[in-house]
Scaffold this motif. Structure first.
Motif, PDB file in Angstrom:
ATOM      1  N   ASP A  89      -6.881   7.445  -1.178  1.00 47.79           N
ATOM      2  CA  ASP A  89      -6.374   6.089  -1.366  1.00 47.79           C
ATOM      3  C   ASP A  89      -7.478   5.221  -1.959  1.00 47.79           C
ATOM      4  O   ASP A  89      -8.551   5.089  -1.368  1.00 47.79           O
ATOM      5  N   TYR A  90      -7.222   4.655  -3.156  1.00 51.15           N
ATOM      6  CA  TYR A  90      -8.175   3.761  -3.807  1.00 51.15           C
ATOM      7  C   TYR A  90      -7.474   2.431  -4.048  1.00 51.15           C
ATOM      8  O   TYR A  90      -6.305   2.399  -4.402  1.00 51.15           O
ATOM      9  N   MET A 127      -0.719  11.806  -3.459  1.00 50.79           N
ATOM     10  CA  MET A 127      -1.920  10.998  -3.254  1.00 50.79           C
ATOM     11  C   MET A 127      -2.892  11.804  -2.384  1.00 50.79           C
ATOM     12  O   MET A 127      -2.584  12.151  -1.252  1.00 50.79           O
ATOM     13  N   ALA A 132       0.837  -1.198   0.000  1.00 49.77           N
ATOM     14  CA  ALA A 132       0.000   0.000   0.000  1.00 49.77           C
ATOM     15  C   ALA A 132       0.876   1.254   0.000  1.00 49.77           C
ATOM     16  O   ALA A 132       1.918   1.289   0.657  1.00 49.77           O
ATOM     17  N   PRO A 133       0.460   2.270  -0.755  1.00 48.86           N
ATOM     18  CA  PRO A 133       1.262   3.495  -0.836  1.00 48.86           C
ATOM     19  C   PRO A 133       1.584   4.070   0.538  1.00 48.86           C
ATOM     20  O   PRO A 133       0.715   4.168   1.402  1.00 48.86           O
ATOM     21  N   ASN A 134       2.833   4.426   0.715  1.00 45.50           N
ATOM     22  CA  ASN A 134       3.357   5.065   1.924  1.00 45.50           C
ATOM     23  C   ASN A 134       3.211   4.225   3.195  1.00 45.50           C
ATOM     24  O   ASN A 134       3.390   4.738   4.287  1.00 45.50           O
TER      25      ASN A 134
END
Length: 151
Positions: A138-139, A135, A59-61
């Motif tokens: 978050d999707y 971002m 997941a991002p970050n």
């Protein structure tokens, strides 16, 4: 032509790759083949450019910093630039879009300064500006897909 084993590996392990110390042996046992056959099949799929990597999507970050980055690259130079971008270990994936900003990629680094340094290096190496996009929301998009396995 893809073998039955190639098709099973492509279809069954996009998302359910075994998380164990011996994932290839686990796959072999599930499919009733040897671990060497699984390793050889994945190697062949890689050589045929049917797969580019085996690894997690984080997941991002969640770990370190990540960014979606867009570049406007002349069509005649797109393949060269995409190959250069793909060579960076920090690049998760890249893809072409029908837009002035036609090359998009996800970049992951251990910290913000590293992220900025990689973007600067990509710009210097390719000769094109890169636009990191923050971002805002978050999707989750399921990137797995069912392959048509019928011959």
């Amino acid at each position: 032509m893809l073998s039955a084993l190639h098709k099973q590996l492509l279809n069954n392990y996009q998302q359910d790759f075994p998380l164990s110390p011996t994932p290839y042996r686990d796959i072999a046992e599930q499919l009733g083949v040897s671990e060497d056959e699984v390793l050889s099949a994945f190697q062949a799929l890689s050589e045929q450019q049917m797969i580019s990597r085996i690894g997690p999507v984080i997941a991002p970050n969640a770990i370190g910093n990540s960014a979606l980055v867009a570049m406007a690259v002349p069509e005649a130079d797109l393949n060269r630039v995409a190959e250069l971008v793909s060579a960076y270990p920090e690049v998760n994936h890249n893809y072409e879009r029908e837009n002035r900003f036609n090359l998009w990629f996800v970049l992951i680094a251990d910290h913000e300064a590293h992220l900025r340094a990689v973007i600067a290096d990509i710009e210097a190496t390719t000769g094109y500006r890169a636009m990191p996009l923050p971002m805002l929301a978050d999707y989750f998009i399921n990137l797995g897909f069912e392959l048509n396995l019928h011959d």
